[in-house]
Enzyme design. Sequence first.
Site, PDB file in Angstrom:
ATOM      1  N   GLU A   1       0.901  -1.204  -0.163  1.00 13.11           N
ATOM      2  CA  GLU A   1      -0.329  -0.299  -0.193  1.00 13.11           C
ATOM      3  C   GLU A   1       1.005   1.162   0.180  1.00 13.11           C
ATOM      4  O   GLU A   1       1.681   1.429   0.765  1.00 13.11           O
ATOM      5  CB  GLU A   1      -0.807  -0.172   1.247  1.00 13.11           C
ATOM      6  CG  GLU A   1      -1.537   1.301   1.654  1.00 13.11           C
ATOM      7  CD  GLU A   1      -1.893   0.847   2.900  1.00 13.11           C
ATOM      8  OE1 GLU A   1      -3.501   1.760   3.209  1.00 13.11           O
ATOM      9  OE2 GLU A   1      -1.841   0.447   3.700  1.00 13.11           O
ATOM     10  N   TRP A   2       0.358   2.236  -0.729  1.00  7.99           N
ATOM     11  CA  TRP A   2       0.869   3.232  -0.953  1.00  7.99           C
ATOM     12  C   TRP A   2       1.069   4.533   0.269  1.00  7.99           C
ATOM     13  O   TRP A   2      -0.432   4.558   0.387  1.00  7.99           O
ATOM     14  CB  TRP A   2       1.305   4.359  -1.890  1.00  7.99           C
ATOM     15  CG  TRP A   2       1.824   5.234  -2.473  1.00  7.99           C
ATOM     16  CD1 TRP A   2       1.302   6.574  -2.236  1.00  7.99           C
ATOM     17  CD2 TRP A   2       3.021   5.616  -3.165  1.00  7.99           C
ATOM     18  NE1 TRP A   2       2.750   8.199  -2.195  1.00  7.99           N
ATOM     19  CE2 TRP A   2       3.568   7.345  -2.667  1.00  7.99           C
ATOM     20  CE3 TRP A   2       3.863   5.139  -3.036  1.00  7.99           C
ATOM     21  CZ2 TRP A   2       4.650   8.271  -2.777  1.00  7.99           C
ATOM     22  CZ3 TRP A   2       5.475   5.468  -3.357  1.00  7.99           C
ATOM     23  CH2 TRP A   2       5.657   6.755  -2.902  1.00  7.99           C
ATOM     24  N   LEU A   3       1.561   5.170   0.938  1.00  7.18           N
ATOM     25  CA  LEU A   3       0.877   5.088   2.549  1.00  7.18           C
ATOM     26  C   LEU A   3       1.875   7.590   1.841  1.00  7.18           C
ATOM     27  O   LEU A   3       2.511   7.121   2.259  1.00  7.18           O
ATOM     28  CB  LEU A   3       1.004   4.874   3.649  1.00  7.18           C
ATOM     29  CG  LEU A   3       0.530   3.882   3.851  1.00  7.18           C
ATOM     30  CD1 LEU A   3       0.906   3.244   4.805  1.00  7.18           C
ATOM     31  CD2 LEU A   3      -0.693   4.525   4.465  1.00  7.18           C
TER      32      LEU A   3
ATOM     33  N   ASP B   1      13.774  -4.190  14.119  1.00  6.93           N
ATOM     34  CA  ASP B   1      13.735  -3.615  14.158  1.00  6.93           C
ATOM     35  C   ASP B   1      13.885  -1.921  13.897  1.00  6.93           C
ATOM     36  O   ASP B   1      13.940  -0.793  12.750  1.00  6.93           O
ATOM     37  CB  ASP B   1      14.825  -4.492  11.616  1.00  6.93           C
ATOM     38  CG  ASP B   1      15.899  -3.321  11.478  1.00  6.93           C
ATOM     39  OD1 ASP B   1      16.271  -2.247  12.651  1.00  6.93           O
ATOM     40  OD2 ASP B   1      15.997  -3.127  10.227  1.00  6.93           O
TER      41      ASP B   1
END
Length: 295
Positions: A92-94, A204
């Site tokens: 998904e592009w955020l 991480d």
Amino acid sequence: MQTRVALQPGSPTLLDGRWKLRPLGSSAFCDTWQAQRGKQKLFVKSAGPAGAAMLRAEADGVRALAATGCIRVPAVDSLSERPGGGMLLALEWLDFARPDASFGRRVGQALAALHAAPCPLEPASFGWRSDNYIGATPQRNTPLHQPSRTGWMAFWAKARLDCMRDRLSPHAAELRDAVEAVAEALPRILSGEPPPRPALIHGDLWQGNWEMLADGTPVVFDPAVSCSDPGAELAMMELFGSPPPGFRSAYEEAGGHWPGPECLALYQLYHLLNHVVLFGAGYAPHALRVARSLA
């Protein structure tokens, strides 16, 4: 030098449709792209055969964090093999916004909820259902079905300290010996901490792996998940920078435990050793100082 998956802007075959591709950048193992079709956008990572397992592990970790419902991650749109053994991960592009004054508190609340959630492994164990990667270094996650202080010490010694020690150069004899001494000192180092409970951690979570959406929601990405002592998460957040302001108070108010300095240093040693493995001897003096302070 590994072969990467070749993608060209305007490729008609990407993700089963006609997408416009805009290259964003490259890392040691993959290339990144913005893929757009109409109003829909995706964040795409493409890797050759040598990086395919890393993208599989990333997708698995993102899905595991999403399944808890505790913290926002970019949704996995697809994970697909490419000709020649490469891999394509579409997320998904955020769009991110500048963190506001209360962002740290929201991160603290979300992380406390994640760390308090039931262990997704059955039976509850330290480790994970598969090995993955910490940076570009393989991370061993063979589950240890002993959710106790003794089990955690055995897991941290074998799957974390011993694995990193074995990856050090044979010429790093002083550091290798110091790491062995730390492993032997684990009962003393952890004696003042509460018995750890296996909790899903991002693994991480340095400051480059969290952001904020326009509505204020914290987002995390690029995980190296495992079921571990949550203190290992907090140690990484403090190693190369610091958590956002307000994080610690919100985390503790929500029921999270903040480890003591020696425990934090123990967990940070793992990441320092990984930097020696990944980036060379320049990180060895720092790792050696920390190891000697613990042994």
